[in-house]
Design an enzyme around this catalytic site. Structure first.
Site, PDB file in Angstrom:
ATOM      1  N   SER A 208      35.854 -21.777  31.007  1.00 31.82           N
ATOM      2  CA  SER A 208      34.675 -20.969  31.312  1.00 31.82           C
ATOM      3  C   SER A 208      33.414 -21.792  31.103  1.00 31.82           C
ATOM      4  O   SER A 208      33.385 -22.679  30.238  1.00 31.82           O
ATOM      5  CB  SER A 208      34.626 -19.755  30.380  1.00 31.82           C
ATOM      6  OG  SER A 208      33.400 -19.064  30.555  1.00 31.82           O
TER       7      SER A 208
ATOM      8  N   TYR B  22      34.652 -15.977  21.957  1.00 31.81           N
ATOM      9  CA  TYR B  22      35.174 -16.247  23.307  1.00 31.81           C
ATOM     10  C   TYR B  22      34.747 -17.637  23.764  1.00 31.81           C
ATOM     11  O   TYR B  22      35.560 -18.421  24.269  1.00 31.81           O
ATOM     12  CB  TYR B  22      34.643 -15.168  24.257  1.00 31.81           C
ATOM     13  CG  TYR B  22      35.004 -15.391  25.712  1.00 31.81           C
ATOM     14  CD1 TYR B  22      36.265 -15.063  26.203  1.00 31.81           C
ATOM     15  CD2 TYR B  22      34.072 -15.924  26.605  1.00 31.81           C
ATOM     16  CE1 TYR B  22      36.588 -15.266  27.538  1.00 31.81           C
ATOM     17  CE2 TYR B  22      34.381 -16.127  27.932  1.00 31.81           C
ATOM     18  CZ  TYR B  22      35.641 -15.797  28.400  1.00 31.81           C
ATOM     19  OH  TYR B  22      35.951 -16.003  29.716  1.00 31.81           O
TER      20      TYR B  22
ATOM     21  N   THR C 106      35.252  -9.458  38.416  1.00 31.16           N
ATOM     22  CA  THR C 106      36.548  -8.873  38.030  1.00 31.16           C
ATOM     23  C   THR C 106      36.293  -7.780  36.996  1.00 31.16           C
ATOM     24  O   THR C 106      35.165  -7.643  36.504  1.00 31.16           O
ATOM     25  CB  THR C 106      37.439  -9.945  37.346  1.00 31.16           C
ATOM     26  OG1 THR C 106      36.781 -10.333  36.125  1.00 31.16           O
ATOM     27  CG2 THR C 106      37.660 -11.155  38.223  1.00 31.16           C
TER      28      THR C 106
HETATM   29  N1  LIG Z   1      35.387 -13.166  35.425  1.00 26.52           N
HETATM   30  C1  LIG Z   1      34.705 -14.295  35.278  1.00 26.52           C
HETATM   31  O1  LIG Z   1      33.719 -14.552  35.954  1.00 26.52           O
HETATM   32  C2  LIG Z   1      35.162 -15.325  34.283  1.00 26.52           C
HETATM   33  C3  LIG Z   1      34.248 -16.309  33.886  1.00 26.52           C
HETATM   34  C4  LIG Z   1      34.693 -17.331  33.064  1.00 26.52           C
HETATM   35  C5  LIG Z   1      36.033 -17.383  32.677  1.00 26.52           C
HETATM   36  N2  LIG Z   1      36.896 -16.398  33.052  1.00 26.52           N
HETATM   37  C6  LIG Z   1      38.298 -16.528  32.667  1.00 26.52           C
HETATM   38  O2  LIG Z   1      39.123 -16.325  33.815  1.00 26.52           O
HETATM   39  C7  LIG Z   1      40.380 -15.746  33.433  1.00 26.52           C
HETATM   40  C8  LIG Z   1      40.646 -14.488  34.243  1.00 26.52           C
HETATM   41  O3  LIG Z   1      39.607 -13.554  33.957  1.00 26.52           O
HETATM   42  P1  LIG Z   1      39.485 -12.125  34.660  1.00 26.52           P
HETATM   43  O4  LIG Z   1      38.033 -11.912  34.837  1.00 26.52           O
HETATM   44  O5  LIG Z   1      40.411 -12.014  35.821  1.00 26.52           O
HETATM   45  O6  LIG Z   1      39.996 -11.200  33.425  1.00 26.52           O
HETATM   46  P2  LIG Z   1      40.555  -9.689  33.398  1.00 26.52           P
HETATM   47  O7  LIG Z   1      40.218  -9.142  32.059  1.00 26.52           O
HETATM   48  O8  LIG Z   1      40.087  -8.928  34.581  1.00 26.52           O
HETATM   49  O9  LIG Z   1      42.142  -9.915  33.478  1.00 26.52           O
HETATM   50  C9  LIG Z   1      42.828 -10.524  32.409  1.00 26.52           C
HETATM   51  C10 LIG Z   1      44.273 -10.062  32.381  1.00 26.52           C
HETATM   52  O10 LIG Z   1      44.916 -10.696  31.260  1.00 26.52           O
HETATM   53  C11 LIG Z   1      45.755  -9.747  30.621  1.00 26.52           C
HETATM   54  N3  LIG Z   1      45.978 -10.090  29.213  1.00 26.52           N
HETATM   55  C12 LIG Z   1      45.079  -9.993  28.187  1.00 26.52           C
HETATM   56  N4  LIG Z   1      45.661 -10.336  27.033  1.00 26.52           N
HETATM   57  C13 LIG Z   1      46.953 -10.664  27.316  1.00 26.52           C
HETATM   58  C14 LIG Z   1      48.060 -11.094  26.531  1.00 26.52           C
HETATM   59  N5  LIG Z   1      47.957 -11.238  25.199  1.00 26.52           N
HETATM   60  N6  LIG Z   1      49.230 -11.344  27.160  1.00 26.52           N
HETATM   61  C15 LIG Z   1      49.331 -11.173  28.495  1.00 26.52           C
HETATM   62  N7  LIG Z   1      48.340 -10.764  29.286  1.00 26.52           N
HETATM   63  C16 LIG Z   1      47.155 -10.500  28.709  1.00 26.52           C
HETATM   64  C17 LIG Z   1      44.995  -8.424  30.776  1.00 26.52           C
HETATM   65  O11 LIG Z   1      45.868  -7.305  30.611  1.00 26.52           O
HETATM   66  C18 LIG Z   1      44.438  -8.546  32.188  1.00 26.52           C
HETATM   67  O12 LIG Z   1      45.330  -8.027  33.146  1.00 26.52           O
HETATM   68  C19 LIG Z   1      40.256 -15.515  31.931  1.00 26.52           C
HETATM   69  O13 LIG Z   1      40.836 -16.604  31.260  1.00 26.52           O
HETATM   70  C20 LIG Z   1      38.768 -15.487  31.666  1.00 26.52           C
HETATM   71  O14 LIG Z   1      38.442 -15.827  30.347  1.00 26.52           O
HETATM   72  C21 LIG Z   1      36.464 -15.362  33.817  1.00 26.52           C
END
Ligand SMILES: NC(=O)c1ccc[n+]([C@@H]2O[C@H](COP(=O)([O-])OP(=O)(O)OC[C@H]3O[C@@H](n4cnc5c(N)ncnc54)[C@H](O)[C@@H]3O)[C@@H](O)[C@H]2O)c1
Length: 258
Positions: free
Chosen positions: A142, A155, A189
């Site tokens: 991230s 985080y 998301t």
């Molecule tokens: N959305 C963004 O713009 C953004 C920005 C920077 C980084 N990220 C990273 O991208 C990745 C995806 O993010 P997203 O926005 O799709 O997140 P999200 O929260 O929409 O989806 C994450 C999924 O991971 C699952 N999860 C959580 N804990 C878990 C566990 N212990 N075991 C198994 N599954 C588990 C959740 O149930 C969920 O379905 C993450 O690593 C997040 O940190 C996202």
């Protein structure tokens, strides 16, 4: 059908970028097993992707922070699919806080899911890929791991650790033919919407100037299917065979990273 015959595990597959990655891989012809804590949504995503084809998807309920669950699930998935070519690992959590008051509970939770979960899933995948001298692991870092994140310090620290781990694993496993990269996304998301919903007016204004205004391509977060899916296919496929150890922003220009 760029991924015809590929066998792939996608964690965090029940929603957000994990769900979009399942769809992208099945569209490219792969056999996919999604893993998540949310069984109902995970099964629905897999069923819908399989219906659309031409590849197919299944689902297993797994907590990526638990060593025995990860080992068991990865072995079972590889046996079911007949091997493992790719791990896409978006599963993670985000909890709010600030640097002065972040709690031990929140700190440990995010380190367990985001950092330990990445190490465990990567090790389990590498163990299955190394004997075949081929594999691609795609972690999720991230921009929060590169610069201050005033409203999410644990985080942010956890994502910095994912970046370091990705580089170390790439260096260690190159000799086994296993590539390890990390996506640094800015994609709309449920995680992004939930984080914004928790913010005060002032925090929302700061968020706009820190995160959205700097997105050169349109000043807003991207679409998981259109903007992330094709990049996930690229990093899974032979087209990226000489790419490893990279932190790759998929963020419309929000951050620039070496
Ligand atoms: N959305 C963004 O713009 C953004 C920005 C920077 C980084 N990220 C990273 O991208 C990745 C995806 O993010 P997203 O926005 O799709 O997140 P999200 O929260 O929409 O989806 C994450 C999924 O991971 C699952 N999860 C959580 N804990 C878990 C566990 N212990 N075991 C198994 N599954 C588990 C959740 O149930 C969920 O379905 C993450 O690593 C997040 O940190 C996202």
């Amino acid at each position: 059908m760029e991924l015809d015959g590929y066998k792939i595990i996608v964690t965090g597959s029940a929603r957000g970028m994990g769900a979009a990655t399942v769809r992208a891989y099945v569209t490219a012809g792969a056999r996919v097993i999604g893993m998540d804590l949310d069984q109902e949504a995970g099964e629905r995503v897999a069923r819908d992707a399989t219906q659309a084809g031409p590849g197919s998807a299944g689902f297993m309920k797994v907590d990526v922070s638990k060593a025995d669950e990860v080992t068991r699930a990865f072995d079972a998935a590889a046996e079911e699919m007949g091997g493992l070519d790719v791990l896409a690992h978006p599963a993670a959590i985000q909890r709010p806080g600030d640097a002065s008051t972040v709690t031990v509970e929140d700190w440990d939770l995010m380190m367990a899911v985001n950092v330990r979960g990445t190490m465990l899933a990567n090790q389990a995948a590498h163990r299955l890929m190394a004997p075949r001298k081929r594999g691609s692991i795609i972690n999720f870092g991230s921009v929060s791991g590169l610069r201050p994140e005033p409203v999410a310090p644990a985080y942010s620290a956890s994502k910095g650790a994912v970046h370091s781990w990705t580089r170390t694993a790439a260096a260690a496993w190159g000799a086994d033919g296993v590539r390890v990269n990390a996506i640094l996304p800015a994609i709309a998301t449920p995680m992004y919407e939930e984080a914004k919903a928790r913010m005060t007016e002032d925090q929302l204004t700061a968020h706009y100037w820190q995160n959205e205004q700097s997105i050169a391509l349109g000043q807003k977060y991207g679409d998981p299917d259109r903007d992330l899916g094709p990049v996930m296919v690229f990093l899974a496929s032979e087209a990226s065979r000489f790419v490893t150890g990279q932190l790759l922003p998929v963020d419309g220009g929000q951050a620039s990273v070496r």
